[in-house]
Design an enzyme around this catalytic site. Structure first.
Site, PDB file in Angstrom:
ATOM      1  N   ARG A   1      15.856  -9.808   9.691  1.00 24.21           N
ATOM      2  CA  ARG A   1      15.368  -9.320  10.975  1.00 24.21           C
ATOM      3  C   ARG A   1      14.406 -10.342  11.577  1.00 24.21           C
ATOM      4  O   ARG A   1      13.710 -11.057  10.856  1.00 24.21           O
ATOM      5  CB  ARG A   1      14.643  -7.978  10.808  1.00 24.21           C
ATOM      6  CG  ARG A   1      15.518  -6.873  10.256  1.00 24.21           C
ATOM      7  CD  ARG A   1      14.811  -5.540  10.259  1.00 24.21           C
ATOM      8  NE  ARG A   1      13.427  -5.618   9.816  1.00 24.21           N
ATOM      9  CZ  ARG A   1      12.642  -4.565   9.622  1.00 24.21           C
ATOM     10  NH1 ARG A   1      13.111  -3.351   9.843  1.00 24.21           N
ATOM     11  NH2 ARG A   1      11.401  -4.692   9.206  1.00 24.21           N
TER      12      ARG A   1
ATOM     13  N   LYS B   1       0.814  -1.218   0.000  1.00 22.74           N
ATOM     14  CA  LYS B   1       0.000   0.000   0.000  1.00 22.74           C
ATOM     15  C   LYS B   1       0.847   1.268   0.000  1.00 22.74           C
ATOM     16  O   LYS B   1       0.472   2.268  -0.612  1.00 22.74           O
ATOM     17  CB  LYS B   1      -0.973  -0.002   1.182  1.00 22.74           C
ATOM     18  CG  LYS B   1      -0.358  -0.118   2.545  1.00 22.74           C
ATOM     19  CD  LYS B   1      -1.434  -0.227   3.624  1.00 22.74           C
ATOM     20  CE  LYS B   1      -0.835  -0.292   5.018  1.00 22.74           C
ATOM     21  NZ  LYS B   1       0.003  -1.489   5.220  1.00 22.74           N
TER      22      LYS B   1
ATOM     23  N   ARG C   1       1.808 -11.369  12.827  1.00 23.34           N
ATOM     24  CA  ARG C   1       1.488  -9.975  12.503  1.00 23.34           C
ATOM     25  C   ARG C   1       0.235  -9.902  11.633  1.00 23.34           C
ATOM     26  O   ARG C   1      -0.620  -9.015  11.817  1.00 23.34           O
ATOM     27  CB  ARG C   1       2.657  -9.315  11.774  1.00 23.34           C
ATOM     28  CG  ARG C   1       3.864  -9.042  12.658  1.00 23.34           C
ATOM     29  CD  ARG C   1       5.096  -8.712  11.834  1.00 23.34           C
ATOM     30  NE  ARG C   1       4.904  -7.536  11.001  1.00 23.34           N
ATOM     31  CZ  ARG C   1       5.710  -7.220   9.981  1.00 23.34           C
ATOM     32  NH1 ARG C   1       6.728  -8.019   9.671  1.00 23.34           N
ATOM     33  NH2 ARG C   1       5.490  -6.126   9.276  1.00 23.34           N
TER      34      ARG C   1
ATOM     35  N   ARG D   1      -7.698   3.083  12.230  1.00 20.83           N
ATOM     36  CA  ARG D   1      -7.362   1.686  12.504  1.00 20.83           C
ATOM     37  C   ARG D   1      -8.492   0.957  13.229  1.00 20.83           C
ATOM     38  O   ARG D   1      -8.475  -0.275  13.328  1.00 20.83           O
ATOM     39  CB  ARG D   1      -6.088   1.597  13.352  1.00 20.83           C
ATOM     40  CG  ARG D   1      -4.827   1.988  12.604  1.00 20.83           C
ATOM     41  CD  ARG D   1      -3.590   1.733  13.449  1.00 20.83           C
ATOM     42  NE  ARG D   1      -2.366   2.113  12.756  1.00 20.83           N
ATOM     43  CZ  ARG D   1      -1.697   1.331  11.929  1.00 20.83           C
ATOM     44  NH1 ARG D   1      -2.144   0.106  11.687  1.00 20.83           N
ATOM     45  NH2 ARG D   1      -0.589   1.743  11.353  1.00 20.83           N
TER      46      ARG D   1
ATOM     47  N   ARG E   1      12.944 -10.158   2.713  1.00 20.60           N
ATOM     48  CA  ARG E   1      13.648  -8.916   3.012  1.00 20.60           C
ATOM     49  C   ARG E   1      14.914  -9.210   3.816  1.00 20.60           C
ATOM     50  O   ARG E   1      14.937 -10.107   4.662  1.00 20.60           O
ATOM     51  CB  ARG E   1      12.747  -7.956   3.808  1.00 20.60           C
ATOM     52  CG  ARG E   1      11.601  -7.396   3.004  1.00 20.60           C
ATOM     53  CD  ARG E   1      10.969  -6.198   3.657  1.00 20.60           C
ATOM     54  NE  ARG E   1      10.523  -6.435   5.020  1.00 20.60           N
ATOM     55  CZ  ARG E   1       9.663  -5.648   5.667  1.00 20.60           C
ATOM     56  NH1 ARG E   1       9.170  -4.584   5.070  1.00 20.60           N
ATOM     57  NH2 ARG E   1       9.302  -5.920   6.909  1.00 20.60           N
TER      58      ARG E   1
END
Length: 212
Positions: free
Chosen positions: A155, A13, A166, A87, A126
């Site tokens: 990470r 997004k 998540r 949110r 990533r």
């Protein structure tokens, strides 16, 4: 146009909002960016926010609301795309009331749809340079060959299990929000799979439909 864009982590997004700003003049309003900028500039709202963060507390909804409303007002209440706000359904109601008071209702809410397995792959690929903090993606933006591979690490929050957690939290938090806008005929699902330009083409088609 007055828009909201939301979607799970890895849905793209931010990239798509950036393209809309670049090509259509629709300003991306990211509450996360606004919050960081307000603190850096030590504005009144920024100092208030910093006091909560320094104390290890969440920034109150009312303060985030003030920041979002000020950013919208700075754009003349038009040609903006909110990213990261609202949110919750309560925040959505606040936004509806604020825009109604200025006779500038939302035109649409773009909901980026990407399957979990695709999101997990995107995010888990990533990597970050351990010393410089520079971010890479093994598929789309791999580290240069002259970089020591031992310094390129993943990470902990980009590990598949963490990513799935998540995503689960995201869906719990936004389920009511999606229902809120769907009931008001504002929710526009957008297929977020495929290349950046392919997805952007779908967004442009959605915007054309909203303008009719």
């Amino acid at each position: 146009m007055r828009l909201i864009i939301f979607g799970p982590p890895g849905a793209g997004k931010g990239t798509q909002a950036g393209l809309l700003e670049e090509r259509h003049g629709i300003t991306q309003i990211s509450t996360g960016d606004i919050l960081r900028e307000a603190m850096a500039q030590e504005t009144e709202l920024g100092q208030k926010a910093k006091s909560y963060i320094d104390a290890g507390e969440l920034v109150p909804d009312a303060l985030v609301r003030d920041l979002a409303e000020q950013a919208i007002a700075d754009e003349g209440h038009d040609d903006f795309m909110l990213d990261g706000y609202p949110r919750t359904d309560q925040q959505a109601e606040w936004l509806t009331e604020f825009l109604a008071s200025n006779e500038t209702p939302l035109d649409g809410v773009l909901s980026m749809k990407v399957p979990d397995d695709v999101l997990v792959r995107r995010l888990s690929r990533r990597r970050v340079h351990e010393e410089t903090g520079e971010t890479y993606h093994l598929d789309h933006d791999p580290p240069p060959e002259d970089v020591d591979p031992d310094l390129i690490v993943q990470r902990s929050d980009d590990e598949p299990e963490t990513i799935q957690n998540r995503l689960d939290v995201y869906r719990e938090e936004t389920a009511l929000l999606a229902t809120y806008y769907e009931e008001r005929d504002l929710l526009v699902p957008v297929d977020g799979t495929g290349g950046i330009e392919e997805v952007f083409g779908r967004i442009e088609e959605a915007l054309d439909a909203l303008e009719r």
